[in-house]
Motif scaffolding. Structure first.
Motif, mmCIF file in Angstrom:
data_model
loop_
_atom_site.group_PDB
_atom_site.id
_atom_site.type_symbol
_atom_site.label_atom_id
_atom_site.label_comp_id
_atom_site.label_asym_id
_atom_site.label_seq_id
_atom_site.Cartn_x
_atom_site.Cartn_y
_atom_site.Cartn_z
ATOM 1 N N TYR A 169 -0.739 1.651 -12.697
ATOM 2 C CA TYR A 169 0.502 1.493 -11.926
ATOM 3 C C TYR A 169 0.259 0.603 -10.709
ATOM 4 O O TYR A 169 1.056 -0.294 -10.405
ATOM 5 N N CYS A 170 -0.833 0.847 -10.016
ATOM 6 C CA CYS A 170 -1.170 0.049 -8.830
ATOM 7 C C CYS A 170 -1.420 -1.405 -9.210
ATOM 8 O O CYS A 170 -0.992 -2.330 -8.500
ATOM 9 N N ASN A 171 -2.126 -1.621 -10.302
ATOM 10 C CA ASN A 171 -2.373 -2.987 -10.766
ATOM 11 C C ASN A 171 -1.064 -3.714 -11.056
ATOM 12 O O ASN A 171 -0.883 -4.886 -10.691
ATOM 13 N N ASP A 172 -0.147 -3.016 -11.696
ATOM 14 C CA ASP A 172 1.125 -3.622 -12.091
ATOM 15 C C ASP A 172 2.042 -3.886 -10.901
ATOM 16 O O ASP A 172 2.918 -4.756 -10.971
ATOM 17 N N HIS A 173 1.855 -3.128 -9.814
ATOM 18 C CA HIS A 173 2.766 -3.228 -8.675
ATOM 19 C C HIS A 173 2.093 -3.797 -7.416
ATOM 20 O O HIS A 173 2.617 -3.657 -6.310
ATOM 21 N N ILE B 160 -9.144 2.811 -2.183
ATOM 22 C CA ILE B 160 -8.849 1.390 -2.341
ATOM 23 C C ILE B 160 -8.590 1.126 -3.816
ATOM 24 O O ILE B 160 -9.427 1.433 -4.661
ATOM 25 N N ARG B 161 -7.431 0.569 -4.123
ATOM 26 C CA ARG B 161 -7.052 0.304 -5.506
ATOM 27 C C ARG B 161 -7.308 -1.141 -5.928
ATOM 28 O O ARG B 161 -7.327 -1.436 -7.123
ATOM 29 N N ASP C 256 0.864 -1.183 0.000
ATOM 30 C CA ASP C 256 0.000 0.000 0.000
ATOM 31 C C ASP C 256 0.897 1.228 0.000
ATOM 32 O O ASP C 256 2.128 1.124 0.118
ATOM 33 N N THR C 257 0.289 2.398 -0.180
ATOM 34 C CA THR C 257 1.080 3.628 -0.244
ATOM 35 C C THR C 257 0.571 4.636 0.771
ATOM 36 O O THR C 257 -0.596 4.631 1.172
ATOM 37 N N ILE C 258 1.502 5.494 1.185
ATOM 38 C CA ILE C 258 1.191 6.617 2.064
ATOM 39 C C ILE C 258 2.117 7.757 1.657
ATOM 40 O O ILE C 258 3.232 7.509 1.188
ATOM 41 N N THR C 259 1.681 8.984 1.784
ATOM 42 C CA THR C 259 2.567 10.093 1.461
ATOM 43 C C THR C 259 3.559 10.303 2.596
ATOM 44 O O THR C 259 3.267 9.990 3.750
ATOM 45 N N PRO C 260 4.756 10.823 2.289
ATOM 46 C CA PRO C 260 5.756 11.053 3.338
ATOM 47 C C PRO C 260 5.253 12.038 4.384
ATOM 48 O O PRO C 260 4.322 12.817 4.131
ATOM 49 N N PHE C 261 5.865 12.028 5.549
ATOM 50 C CA PHE C 261 5.526 12.974 6.614
ATOM 51 C C PHE C 261 5.535 14.393 6.059
ATOM 52 O O PHE C 261 6.493 14.807 5.409
ATOM 53 N N GLY C 262 4.458 15.118 6.316
ATOM 54 C CA GLY C 262 4.304 16.452 5.749
ATOM 55 C C GLY C 262 3.215 16.438 4.693
ATOM 56 O O GLY C 262 2.975 15.424 4.049
ATOM 57 N N PRO C 263 2.540 17.540 4.495
ATOM 58 C CA PRO C 263 1.414 17.589 3.549
ATOM 59 C C PRO C 263 1.845 17.708 2.106
ATOM 60 O O PRO C 263 2.512 18.662 1.721
ATOM 61 N N CYS C 264 1.457 16.732 1.283
ATOM 62 C CA CYS C 264 1.778 16.814 -0.144
ATOM 63 C C CYS C 264 0.662 16.175 -0.967
ATOM 64 O O CYS C 264 -0.414 16.733 -1.077
ATOM 65 N N GLY C 265 0.881 14.974 -1.533
ATOM 66 C CA GLY C 265 -0.121 14.345 -2.380
ATOM 67 C C GLY C 265 0.050 14.733 -3.835
ATOM 68 O O GLY C 265 0.971 15.476 -4.200
ATOM 69 N N PRO C 266 -0.814 14.231 -4.719
ATOM 70 C CA PRO C 266 -0.717 14.609 -6.132
ATOM 71 C C PRO C 266 -0.974 16.103 -6.303
ATOM 72 O O PRO C 266 -1.835 16.676 -5.636
#
Length: 332
Positions: free
Chosen positions: A96-100, A302-303, A62-72
């Motif tokens: 990308y999620c499907n492939d990984h 959820i991907r 699964d994924t999470i953004t690094p500490f600190g506010p960002c995102g796409p």
């Protein structure tokens, strides 16, 4: 994919150097997904974490953004096509999620860049509180933004002969970390949100010229310090550390006032103070600003619905879910 120039990033938290440093707190690998079309471009950095549950010998993530506010974040977009760009980005990232083998993602959106506005139809959003900031574009931040009580605290520090010291290179990281550990233990900050001296030292190397520490010293002793980070015209009161034995001389108020002074001299428009973990910290921060706070928003998606349900049901059946409201549920 087309790499994005650092100069186009709207805030320091979107820089890959930032992500590389703070990704280790999430125990995963730092990745950047840059998506471009002829009419726009989106950049997204995140941390890929292995899910510690065996599913037929297949490793899922699964994924999470690094500490600190960002995102796409939208880097460029033709007029009237932002929704189309967001949808195209979402479709590409789904591939990308499907492939990984990525099952879900959790995003800490940027409060002041407001990148949620472009992606609110893609993610399920949650409000996690409010973030305060000081407006440095006013005529006089000291008089226009600070309350009379806060101005009194700054004057008290000066009357107590508290001195200011700057560190632009990280040479005093050990001293800052000492103060930081005192504060962390006093406030019971979880280990997950406590940063090592080594990480802080490395941050000065990777983010050279983009952060500095302001210290308050009393009778030759370091009593308070704040790590400021900046990019473009945004300045962040990123980490702060204080020795409570010296609260009576108000060194922490002088340190924040000094950050504002530096910001004005270097063309910053705001000092962002972030959220507050308790009422005492919130009152302290609010004393420095009359600007309305902004919502702190997070996103989840959820991907892979099938695997998400399988993992969650498995953890629930084992009684390993302590918080059923946590996302992702299988980590609750």
């Amino acid at each position: 994919m087309t790499l994005v120039s650092k100069s186009l990033m709207p805030d320091i938290f979107f820089l890959p150097e930032w992500g590389k440093i703070y990704a280790r707190q999430e125990k995963g690998e730092h990745e950047v997904f840059d998506f471009a079309t002829d009419y726009g471009q989106v950049s997204y950095q995140f941390v890929v974490r292995p899910i510690p549950i065996d599913v037929g010998g297949v490793r899922y993530y699964d994924t999470i953004t690094p500490f600190g506010p960002c995102g796409p974040v939208t880097i460029r977009c033709a007029d009237g096509r932002r929704a189309e760009l967001a949808a195209s980005f979402d479709a590409a990232f789904q591939e990308y999620c499907n492939d990984h083998n990525i099952v879900s993602e959790y995003v800490r959106f940027n409060t002041w860049v407001k990148n949620t506005e472009d992606f609110e139809n893609i993610y399920s959003l949650d409000n996690r509180g409010i973030s305060t900031c000081i407006d440095l574009t006013v005529d006089d931040y000291f008089m226009d933004e600070f309350t009379s009580k806060t101005r009194g605290q700054v004057r008290r520090a000066l009357k107590n002969n508290v001195e200011i010291e700057y560190d632009y290179t990280g040479s005093t990281v050990g001293e800052f970390h000492r103060l930081y550990e005192i504060m962390a233990k006093r406030n019971d900050i979880p280990d997950h949100y406590r940063f090592s001296k080594e990480l802080l030292a490395e941050s000065f190397s990777l983010l050279e010229g983009k952060q500095f520490i302001v210290y308050a010293k009393y009778n030759g002793n370091y009593i308070s310090g704040s790590l400021y980070a900046h990019h473009g015209d945004l300045l962040h009161y990123h980490l702060t550390a204080n020795d409570p034995d010296f609260f009576h001389v108000a060194g922490n108020s002088l340190v924040l006032n000094e950050g504002c002074r530096w910001g004005v001299e270097h063309g910053m428009k705001h000092v962002h103070l972030g959220g507050s973990t308790g009422e005492e910290l919130y009152r302290f921060k609010r004393g420095f600003t009359k600007t309305e706070p902004l919502d702190i928003l997070t996103g989840k998606k959820i991907r892979n619905e099938t695997i998400y349900k399988l993992l969650s049901d498995y953890q629930l059946s084992r009684g390993d879910v302590e918080n059923p409201n946590y996302f992702p549920l299988y980590r609750g």
